[in-house]
Scaffold this motif. Structure first.
Motif, PDB file in Angstrom:
ATOM      1  N   GLN A  34       0.550  -1.231   0.008  1.00  0.00           N
ATOM      2  CA  GLN A  34      -0.120  -0.100  -0.044  1.00  0.00           C
ATOM      3  C   GLN A  34       0.774   1.312  -0.058  1.00  0.00           C
ATOM      4  OE1 GLN A  34      -2.323  -0.901   3.490  1.00  0.00           O
ATOM      5  NE2 GLN A  34      -3.961  -1.676   2.279  1.00  0.00           N
ATOM      6  N   GLU A  35       2.133   0.558   0.082  1.00  0.00           N
ATOM      7  CA  GLU A  35       3.293   2.256   0.748  1.00  0.00           C
ATOM      8  C   GLU A  35       3.631   2.190  -1.064  1.00  0.00           C
ATOM      9  OE1 GLU A  35       5.803   1.410   3.809  1.00  0.00           O
ATOM     10  OE2 GLU A  35       3.923   1.327   4.933  1.00  0.00           O
ATOM     11  N   ALA A  36       3.463   1.433  -1.677  1.00  0.00           N
ATOM     12  CA  ALA A  36       3.990   2.072  -2.982  1.00  0.00           C
ATOM     13  C   ALA A  36       5.201   1.577  -3.184  1.00  0.00           C
ATOM     14  CB  ALA A  36       3.178   2.773  -3.863  1.00  0.00           C
ATOM     15  N   ALA A  37       5.951   1.107  -2.619  1.00  0.00           N
ATOM     16  CA  ALA A  37       7.088   0.730  -1.799  1.00  0.00           C
ATOM     17  C   ALA A  37       7.870  -0.288  -2.773  1.00  0.00           C
ATOM     18  CB  ALA A  37       7.699   0.281  -0.286  1.00  0.00           C
ATOM     19  N   VAL A  38       7.322  -0.809  -4.032  1.00  0.00           N
ATOM     20  CA  VAL A  38       7.504  -2.255  -4.469  1.00  0.00           C
ATOM     21  C   VAL A  38       7.378  -1.906  -5.816  1.00  0.00           C
ATOM     22  CG1 VAL A  38       7.382  -4.662  -4.785  1.00  0.00           C
ATOM     23  CG2 VAL A  38       6.885  -3.537  -2.493  1.00  0.00           C
ATOM     24  N   LYS A  39       8.273  -2.319  -6.634  1.00  0.00           N
ATOM     25  CA  LYS A  39       8.919  -2.329  -7.969  1.00  0.00           C
ATOM     26  C   LYS A  39       8.826  -3.863  -8.618  1.00  0.00           C
ATOM     27  CE  LYS A  39      10.190   1.792  -8.557  1.00  0.00           C
ATOM     28  NZ  LYS A  39      10.779   3.466  -9.458  1.00  0.00           N
ATOM     29  N   VAL A  40       7.296  -4.023  -9.601  1.00  0.00           N
ATOM     30  CA  VAL A  40       7.774  -5.645 -10.112  1.00  0.00           C
ATOM     31  C   VAL A  40       8.563  -5.248 -11.380  1.00  0.00           C
ATOM     32  CG1 VAL A  40       7.118  -7.640 -10.905  1.00  0.00           C
ATOM     33  CG2 VAL A  40       6.461  -6.728  -8.600  1.00  0.00           C
ATOM     34  N   ASN A  41       9.454  -5.675 -11.970  1.00  0.00           N
ATOM     35  CA  ASN A  41      10.549  -5.404 -12.994  1.00  0.00           C
ATOM     36  C   ASN A  41       9.930  -3.965 -13.804  1.00  0.00           C
ATOM     37  OD1 ASN A  41      10.458  -8.585 -13.830  1.00  0.00           O
ATOM     38  ND2 ASN A  41       8.557  -8.273 -14.584  1.00  0.00           N
ATOM     39  N   GLY A  42      10.964  -3.100 -12.882  1.00  0.00           N
ATOM     40  CA  GLY A  42      10.540  -2.161 -13.451  1.00  0.00           C
ATOM     41  C   GLY A  42       9.397  -0.924 -13.045  1.00  0.00           C
ATOM     42  N   GLU A  43       8.224  -1.221 -12.540  1.00  0.00           N
ATOM     43  CA  GLU A  43       7.016  -1.185 -12.724  1.00  0.00           C
ATOM     44  C   GLU A  43       6.251  -1.013 -11.315  1.00  0.00           C
ATOM     45  OE1 GLU A  43       5.036   0.876 -15.259  1.00  0.00           O
ATOM     46  OE2 GLU A  43       7.463   0.261 -16.183  1.00  0.00           O
ATOM     47  N   PRO A  44       6.173  -0.064 -10.963  1.00  0.00           N
ATOM     48  CA  PRO A  44       5.261  -0.341  -9.412  1.00  0.00           C
ATOM     49  C   PRO A  44       3.979  -1.314  -9.117  1.00  0.00           C
ATOM     50  CG  PRO A  44       5.193   2.139  -9.647  1.00  0.00           C
ATOM     51  CD  PRO A  44       5.755   1.082 -11.290  1.00  0.00           C
ATOM     52  N   GLU A  45       4.139  -1.757  -7.515  1.00  0.00           N
ATOM     53  CA  GLU A  45       3.184  -2.662  -7.800  1.00  0.00           C
ATOM     54  C   GLU A  45       2.491  -2.923  -6.718  1.00  0.00           C
ATOM     55  OE1 GLU A  45       0.816  -5.246  -8.929  1.00  0.00           O
ATOM     56  OE2 GLU A  45       2.134  -5.359 -10.632  1.00  0.00           O
ATOM     57  N   ASP A  46       1.016  -3.011  -6.754  1.00  0.00           N
ATOM     58  CA  ASP A  46       0.201  -2.915  -5.691  1.00  0.00           C
ATOM     59  C   ASP A  46      -0.524  -3.867  -4.782  1.00  0.00           C
ATOM     60  OD1 ASP A  46      -1.599  -2.577  -7.238  1.00  0.00           O
ATOM     61  OD2 ASP A  46      -2.307  -0.236  -5.904  1.00  0.00           O
ATOM     62  N   ARG A  47      -0.751  -5.372  -6.021  1.00  0.00           N
ATOM     63  CA  ARG A  47      -1.727  -6.440  -5.961  1.00  0.00           C
ATOM     64  C   ARG A  47       0.041  -7.707  -4.665  1.00  0.00           C
ATOM     65  NH1 ARG A  47      -2.272  -7.216 -11.880  1.00  0.00           N
ATOM     66  NH2 ARG A  47      -0.742  -6.758 -11.957  1.00  0.00           N
ATOM     67  N   ARG A  48      -0.760  -7.771  -4.111  1.00  0.00           N
ATOM     68  CA  ARG A  48      -1.122  -9.202  -3.349  1.00  0.00           C
ATOM     69  C   ARG A  48      -0.307  -9.956  -4.515  1.00  0.00           C
ATOM     70  NH1 ARG A  48      -3.329  -9.586   2.424  1.00  0.00           N
ATOM     71  NH2 ARG A  48      -5.232  -9.758   0.892  1.00  0.00           N
ATOM     72  N   GLY A  49      -2.000 -10.164  -5.288  1.00  0.00           N
ATOM     73  CA  GLY A  49      -1.534 -11.301  -6.042  1.00  0.00           C
ATOM     74  C   GLY A  49      -1.240 -11.981  -7.171  1.00  0.00           C
ATOM     75  N   ARG A  50      -0.198 -10.209  -7.187  1.00  0.00           N
ATOM     76  CA  ARG A  50       0.837 -10.563  -8.684  1.00  0.00           C
ATOM     77  C   ARG A  50       1.585 -12.426  -8.542  1.00  0.00           C
ATOM     78  NH1 ARG A  50       3.724  -7.214 -12.344  1.00  0.00           N
ATOM     79  NH2 ARG A  50       5.112  -8.448 -13.349  1.00  0.00           N
ATOM     80  N   LYS A  51       1.468 -12.379  -9.095  1.00  0.00           N
ATOM     81  CA  LYS A  51       2.295 -13.986  -9.868  1.00  0.00           C
ATOM     82  C   LYS A  51       3.699 -13.585 -10.724  1.00  0.00           C
ATOM     83  CE  LYS A  51      -1.879 -16.909 -10.477  1.00  0.00           C
ATOM     84  NZ  LYS A  51      -2.143 -17.641 -12.073  1.00  0.00           N
ATOM     85  N   LEU A  52       4.790 -14.427  -9.850  1.00  0.00           N
ATOM     86  CA  LEU A  52       5.987 -13.544 -10.085  1.00  0.00           C
ATOM     87  C   LEU A  52       6.212 -15.057 -10.695  1.00  0.00           C
ATOM     88  CD1 LEU A  52       7.397 -12.258  -6.728  1.00  0.00           C
ATOM     89  CD2 LEU A  52       6.407 -11.096  -9.244  1.00  0.00           C
ATOM     90  N   TYR A  53       7.216 -15.142 -12.519  1.00  0.00           N
ATOM     91  CA  TYR A  53       8.160 -15.943 -12.414  1.00  0.00           C
ATOM     92  C   TYR A  53       9.561 -15.690 -12.033  1.00  0.00           C
ATOM     93  CZ  TYR A  53       3.046 -16.670 -14.253  1.00  0.00           C
ATOM     94  OH  TYR A  53       1.617 -17.233 -14.192  1.00  0.00           O
ATOM     95  N   PRO A  54      10.246 -16.915 -12.880  1.00  0.00           N
ATOM     96  CA  PRO A  54      11.341 -16.938 -12.741  1.00  0.00           C
ATOM     97  C   PRO A  54      11.465 -16.029 -13.644  1.00  0.00           C
ATOM     98  CG  PRO A  54      10.831 -19.172 -12.950  1.00  0.00           C
ATOM     99  CD  PRO A  54       9.897 -17.840 -12.567  1.00  0.00           C
ATOM    100  N   GLY A  55      12.488 -15.214 -13.543  1.00  0.00           N
ATOM    101  CA  GLY A  55      13.166 -14.468 -14.390  1.00  0.00           C
ATOM    102  C   GLY A  55      13.249 -12.770 -13.988  1.00  0.00           C
ATOM    103  N   ASP A  56      11.370 -12.844 -13.179  1.00  0.00           N
ATOM    104  CA  ASP A  56      11.057 -11.051 -13.154  1.00  0.00           C
ATOM    105  C   ASP A  56      11.666 -10.968 -11.818  1.00  0.00           C
ATOM    106  OD1 ASP A  56       8.716 -11.418 -14.698  1.00  0.00           O
ATOM    107  OD2 ASP A  56       8.005 -12.154 -13.537  1.00  0.00           O
TER     108      ASP A  56
END
Length: 71
Positions: A34-56
């Motif tokens: 919720q604090e927008a302190a997380v980025k996945v592949n360079g993009e801000p992410e706020d979804r707990r259920g976002r699926k991460l795959y090898p290489g991310d």
């Protein structure tokens, strides 16, 4: 960059944050996102259920940069 290995096809972001020792509980993962302190592949992410795959890559403010890898 630290590597975090998974033995499944993917891992959800909240589970990944616990596995990477960035948060001790799922509730804290929700607060961190919720604090927008997380980025996945360079993009801000706020979804707990976002699926991460090898290489991310996951950049967690105050914790580090991680790459998802297949175990």
């Amino acid at each position: 960059m630290k590597t975090v290995g998974i033995s499944t096809e993917y891992i959800k972001l909240d589970q990944f944050l616990k596995l990477a020792d960035c948060v001790p509980t799922g509730g804290m993962a929700k607060a961190l996102l919720q604090e927008a302190a997380v980025k996945v592949n360079g993009e801000p992410e706020d979804r707990r259920g976002r699926k991460l795959y090898p290489g991310d890559t996951v950049d967690v403010e105050g914790c580090g940069v991680f790459q998802v890898a297949k175990q």
